[in-house]
Design an enzyme around this catalytic site. Sequence first.
Site, mmCIF file in Angstrom:
data_model
loop_
_atom_site.group_PDB
_atom_site.id
_atom_site.type_symbol
_atom_site.label_atom_id
_atom_site.label_comp_id
_atom_site.label_asym_id
_atom_site.label_seq_id
_atom_site.Cartn_x
_atom_site.Cartn_y
_atom_site.Cartn_z
ATOM 1 N N LYS A 1 0.839 -1.206 0.000
ATOM 2 C CA LYS A 1 0.000 0.000 0.000
ATOM 3 C C LYS A 1 0.874 1.256 0.000
ATOM 4 C CE LYS A 1 -3.809 -2.469 2.196
ATOM 5 N NZ LYS A 1 -4.792 -2.672 3.232
ATOM 6 N N GLN B 1 -5.181 -2.313 9.376
ATOM 7 C CA GLN B 1 -4.990 -3.588 8.696
ATOM 8 C C GLN B 1 -5.610 -4.728 9.505
ATOM 9 O OE1 GLN B 1 -3.759 -3.780 5.621
ATOM 10 N NE2 GLN B 1 -4.112 -5.984 5.543
ATOM 11 N N ASP C 1 -11.253 2.359 3.908
ATOM 12 C CA ASP C 1 -11.622 0.977 3.587
ATOM 13 C C ASP C 1 -13.126 0.803 3.386
ATOM 14 O OD1 ASP C 1 -9.697 -0.988 3.313
ATOM 15 O OD2 ASP C 1 -9.363 -1.185 5.470
#
Length: 286
Positions: free
Chosen positions: A53, A97, A120
Amino acid sequence: MSAQILDGKATAAAIKSDLTARVAALKEKGVTPGLGTVLVGDDPASHKYVAGKHRDCAQVGLASIQRELPATATQEEIEAVVRELNEDPACTGYIVQLPLPKGIDENRVLELMDPAKDADGLHPTNLGRLVLNEPAPLPCTPNGVITLLRAHGVEIDGAEVVVVGRGVTIGRTMPLLLTRRSENATVTQCHTGTKDLSAHLRNADIIVAAAGVPHLIKAEDVKPGAAILDVGVSRNAEGKIVGDVHPDAAEVAGWISPNPGGVGPMTRAQLLVNVVEAAERAAAAL
Ligand SMILES: Nc1nc2c(c(=O)[nH]1)N[C@@H](CN(C=O)c1ccc(C(=O)N[C@@H](CCC(=O)O)C(=O)O)cc1)CN2
């Protein structure tokens, strides 16, 4: 028949090239968007994904904000980092994460995020907006699946889609995206409680396999010409990815996403899209 490839690497590269120009335009207006990541523990796969990322950020010109905590971090320590990123003006959007280490209440952490910075699309407010058909950042993997299908001209409208799995990052939200009027698919969600998975799969025009069970889906489960998206990630003894789909299924399918090289790169590209869109919205409001 040998399936055509749903090339996630090439499609993600095209998205990143478009984003590079959009980030440059934002910078000309004095806005430098930044992606934050919160990584807890030492799961090698999570470290690899987060590193990817940040590589993507460098490629398109986004600033990177990295926060790492040890596997021993407490709920309070993780929540303190989330509060800090909520307040950090350099951070346009961020992700936590997943999965978090055992013993950490993942939902409590996600709920603490500022929904406006949720890159997200997994904050309950944003998931609710998705259900209500209101604008929201879209969960990256399901959105990546749809973008990958569209980029290759696979018909979604009217398709019978079987989603295998009910995890938070894809299984739960994939049907929500596919049944929007803009996609217009008919979706069957299968999971470990499904009695005859094979019967459902054989009826599918599109299969999204996100069970995390190596080679669960075999050639005999696939309708000739179907599109298969292999999102499952298991690892063999050498640490190599083994997907949910047996390689023989490619002889029956019309389209198949490689794994790696299919949905993974798309997940990362859609994350960047969410951050750049958030920055563009903020810049428009200046
Ligand atoms: N906060 C989140 N956590 C997790 C998500 C998510 O969307 N948000 N999804 C997965 C992991 N994931 C993103 O974080 C992810 C998975 C795979 C890839 C990727 O690029 N995979 C490569 C292969 C990499 C390898 O060799 O291991 C590929 O498929 O080509 C990126 C991100 C769970 N957690």
